[in-house]
Design a protein around this motif. Sequence first.
Motif, PDB file in Angstrom:
ATOM      1  N   GLY A 146       0.667  -1.169  -0.011  1.00 15.71           N
ATOM      2  CA  GLY A 146      -0.007   0.064  -0.099  1.00 15.71           C
ATOM      3  C   GLY A 146       0.890   1.275  -0.017  1.00 15.71           C
ATOM      4  O   GLY A 146       0.525   2.297  -0.708  1.00 15.71           O
ATOM      5  N   ALA A 147       1.925   1.477   0.871  1.00 16.60           N
ATOM      6  CA  ALA A 147       2.652   2.461   0.782  1.00 16.60           C
ATOM      7  C   ALA A 147       3.321   2.671  -0.392  1.00 16.60           C
ATOM      8  O   ALA A 147       3.588   3.776  -1.193  1.00 16.60           O
ATOM      9  CB  ALA A 147       3.872   2.261   1.903  1.00 16.60           C
ATOM     10  N   ALA A 150       0.908   4.049  -3.029  1.00 14.99           N
ATOM     11  CA  ALA A 150       0.573   5.398  -2.819  1.00 14.99           C
ATOM     12  C   ALA A 150       1.777   6.313  -2.790  1.00 14.99           C
ATOM     13  O   ALA A 150       1.482   7.583  -2.567  1.00 14.99           O
ATOM     14  CB  ALA A 150      -0.047   5.410  -1.220  1.00 14.99           C
ATOM     15  N   TYR A 154       7.820   4.843   3.653  1.00 16.78           N
ATOM     16  CA  TYR A 154       7.779   4.139   4.815  1.00 16.78           C
ATOM     17  C   TYR A 154       9.113   3.443   5.316  1.00 16.78           C
ATOM     18  O   TYR A 154       9.943   3.331   4.697  1.00 16.78           O
ATOM     19  CB  TYR A 154       6.985   2.988   4.232  1.00 16.78           C
ATOM     20  CG  TYR A 154       7.316   1.980   3.332  1.00 16.78           C
ATOM     21  CD1 TYR A 154       7.996   0.949   4.046  1.00 16.78           C
ATOM     22  CD2 TYR A 154       7.531   2.152   2.044  1.00 16.78           C
ATOM     23  CE1 TYR A 154       8.356  -0.181   2.999  1.00 16.78           C
ATOM     24  CE2 TYR A 154       8.101   1.143   1.170  1.00 16.78           C
ATOM     25  CZ  TYR A 154       8.637  -0.058   1.674  1.00 16.78           C
ATOM     26  OH  TYR A 154       9.031  -1.055   0.827  1.00 16.78           O
ATOM     27  N   ASN A 242      -1.403  11.152   4.886  1.00 15.98           N
ATOM     28  CA  ASN A 242      -0.340   9.981   4.279  1.00 15.98           C
ATOM     29  C   ASN A 242      -0.488   8.586   4.941  1.00 15.98           C
ATOM     30  O   ASN A 242      -0.758   7.595   4.046  1.00 15.98           O
ATOM     31  CB  ASN A 242       1.215  10.115   4.651  1.00 15.98           C
ATOM     32  CG  ASN A 242       1.929  11.043   3.424  1.00 15.98           C
ATOM     33  OD1 ASN A 242       1.067  11.590   2.438  1.00 15.98           O
ATOM     34  ND2 ASN A 242       2.822  11.649   3.892  1.00 15.98           N
ATOM     35  N   VAL A 246      -2.339   5.310   2.496  1.00 20.97           N
ATOM     36  CA  VAL A 246      -1.502   4.063   2.585  1.00 20.97           C
ATOM     37  C   VAL A 246      -2.440   2.969   2.996  1.00 20.97           C
ATOM     38  O   VAL A 246      -2.579   1.846   2.625  1.00 20.97           O
ATOM     39  CB  VAL A 246      -0.338   3.840   3.413  1.00 20.97           C
ATOM     40  CG1 VAL A 246       0.406   2.522   3.525  1.00 20.97           C
ATOM     41  CG2 VAL A 246       0.548   5.000   3.080  1.00 20.97           C
TER      42      VAL A 246
END
Length: 255
Positions: A146-147, A150, A154, A242, A246
């Motif tokens: 997901g990070a 997006a 991370y 953020n 994510v």
Amino acid sequence: MNSVYHLDLDSEKIQGAKIALLPGDPFRSQVIAETISGIYGTYNRKLAWKREFCTYLAEIKGKRLLITSTGIGGPSASIAIDELAQLGIDTFIRVGTTGAIQEHINIGDVIITSGSVRLDGASTHYAPIEYPAVAHYEILNALVEGAKKATVRYHVGVTASSDTFYPGEERYDSFSKYVLRRFQGATKEWQRLHVLNYEMESSTILTLTASLGLRGGCITGVVNEGGTGKITKESLKAGEENVIKVAIAAVECLI
């Protein structure tokens, strides 16, 4: 129909949802639900708000999910997880904010917790202190993906999860300006042990989910400046925006 007291929810209201996002702040439940609706063009609906527990129902790619706030700290988080599990939720992701303690971590970065130092008390009511507070590998992988999706910077690693905001995180800006001897120098020690951050719920959430055979994970947005405790409105906004982006991308990966 199964119902639970503290969350003011029942099995009919949640409409078959199996995933729950867990912000601490009850007002963040609405923000997350509306963000999901804006991205996917789906509905969202407030189901209940009782005490610190605010729950919305949302939908991602045809799958319903809950957004339930836990309030601050382990005791209320344990109630939320236990009662949601009673209703059939089996996947839990904390979506919160955090204070980084490593200088290479910047405002707006997200920290994906692989395991937590158990500086809390609530988790010991579910498993002895020797039991590890660890994230489920499927959730951990989804949060990393997901990070990347997006495009948010991370970090994956260990979190120190404290019952208290002031002494447990070795803050000297409290009323007394004093920290008990057991916590004096703790931050330097955690830094030397490569702990990434402080927050207040992950050890409870990860211990409960692992020990109950559920899937749990934790992602937090960094809101402090340069490894210090200073938080501004701008840094808080960056961390919140953020971490929500994510978390939503991670749920899509899980689905």
